[in-house]
Scaffold this motif. Structure first.
Motif, PDB file in Angstrom:
ATOM      1  N   VAL A   1       0.843  -1.202   0.000  1.00  0.00           N
ATOM      2  CA  VAL A   1       0.000   0.000   0.000  1.00  0.00           C
ATOM      3  C   VAL A   1       0.878   1.251   0.000  1.00  0.00           C
ATOM      4  O   VAL A   1       0.637   2.194  -0.763  1.00  0.00           O
TER       5      VAL A   1
ATOM      6  N   SER B   1      -2.332   3.197  -6.927  1.00  0.00           N
ATOM      7  CA  SER B   1      -2.911   1.969  -7.494  1.00  0.00           C
ATOM      8  C   SER B   1      -2.904   0.808  -6.508  1.00  0.00           C
ATOM      9  O   SER B   1      -2.983  -0.349  -6.907  1.00  0.00           O
ATOM     10  N   TRP B   2      -2.833   1.113  -5.207  1.00  0.00           N
ATOM     11  CA  TRP B   2      -2.697   0.056  -4.206  1.00  0.00           C
ATOM     12  C   TRP B   2      -3.859  -0.923  -4.227  1.00  0.00           C
ATOM     13  O   TRP B   2      -3.663  -2.097  -3.976  1.00  0.00           O
ATOM     14  N   GLN B   3      -5.074  -0.446  -4.523  1.00  0.00           N
ATOM     15  CA  GLN B   3      -6.215  -1.370  -4.487  1.00  0.00           C
ATOM     16  C   GLN B   3      -6.049  -2.493  -5.501  1.00  0.00           C
ATOM     17  O   GLN B   3      -6.331  -3.647  -5.206  1.00  0.00           O
TER      18      GLN B   3
ATOM     19  N   GLN C   1      -8.036   7.300  -2.918  1.00  0.00           N
ATOM     20  CA  GLN C   1      -6.888   6.450  -3.224  1.00  0.00           C
ATOM     21  C   GLN C   1      -5.566   7.214  -3.218  1.00  0.00           C
ATOM     22  O   GLN C   1      -4.543   6.680  -2.820  1.00  0.00           O
TER      23      GLN C   1
ATOM     24  N   VAL D   1      -4.896   8.746   1.243  1.00  0.00           N
ATOM     25  CA  VAL D   1      -5.491   7.879   2.257  1.00  0.00           C
ATOM     26  C   VAL D   1      -5.509   8.505   3.652  1.00  0.00           C
ATOM     27  O   VAL D   1      -6.278   8.075   4.506  1.00  0.00           O
TER      28      VAL D   1
ATOM     29  N   LEU E   1     -11.305   4.618   1.631  1.00  0.00           N
ATOM     30  CA  LEU E   1     -10.066   4.331   0.900  1.00  0.00           C
ATOM     31  C   LEU E   1     -10.307   4.336  -0.605  1.00  0.00           C
ATOM     32  O   LEU E   1      -9.486   4.849  -1.366  1.00  0.00           O
ATOM     33  N   LYS E   2     -11.435   3.774  -1.033  1.00  0.00           N
ATOM     34  CA  LYS E   2     -11.748   3.760  -2.461  1.00  0.00           C
ATOM     35  C   LYS E   2     -11.899   5.170  -2.999  1.00  0.00           C
ATOM     36  O   LYS E   2     -11.486   5.471  -4.124  1.00  0.00           O
TER      37      LYS E   2
END
Length: 92
Positions: free
Chosen positions: A22, A28-30, A72, A75, A68-69
């Protein structure tokens, strides 16, 4: 707190890998860290106290994930959501 400590004790490797991912992928962590998140979730799901927190604190955790979404690239905007979830977990 106790449940988080139990999760950290039994799933430390998964938590650390996910956290590093993360931190390394703020935009782009998701997508990039999804596999590691699943691995951490599977590990934590094996422990009864974590299962109870998931049941009792599902709403604040869902709010945190939604934050979080929506944030992004920033955070840090979700710190209130994290705190709400941790307060819930402490009461379990």
């Amino acid at each position: 707190q106790a449940a988080l400590e139990i999760t950290a004790r039994y799933c430390r490797s998964e938590m650390e890998q996910y956290g590093r991912c993360v931190a390394a992928s703020p935009a782009s962590w998701q997508r990039d860290c999804h596999r590691l998140r699943l691995s951490m979730s599977r590990c934590a799901a094996a422990h009864p106290i974590v299962q109870q927190i998931r049941r009792d604190c599902a709403e604040p955790f869902a709010a945190f994930e939604q934050c979080l979404k929506e944030n992004q690239a920033s955070v840090i905007n979700c710190s209130d959501h994290v705190n709400a979830f941790l307060l819930c977990a402490d009461r379990v």
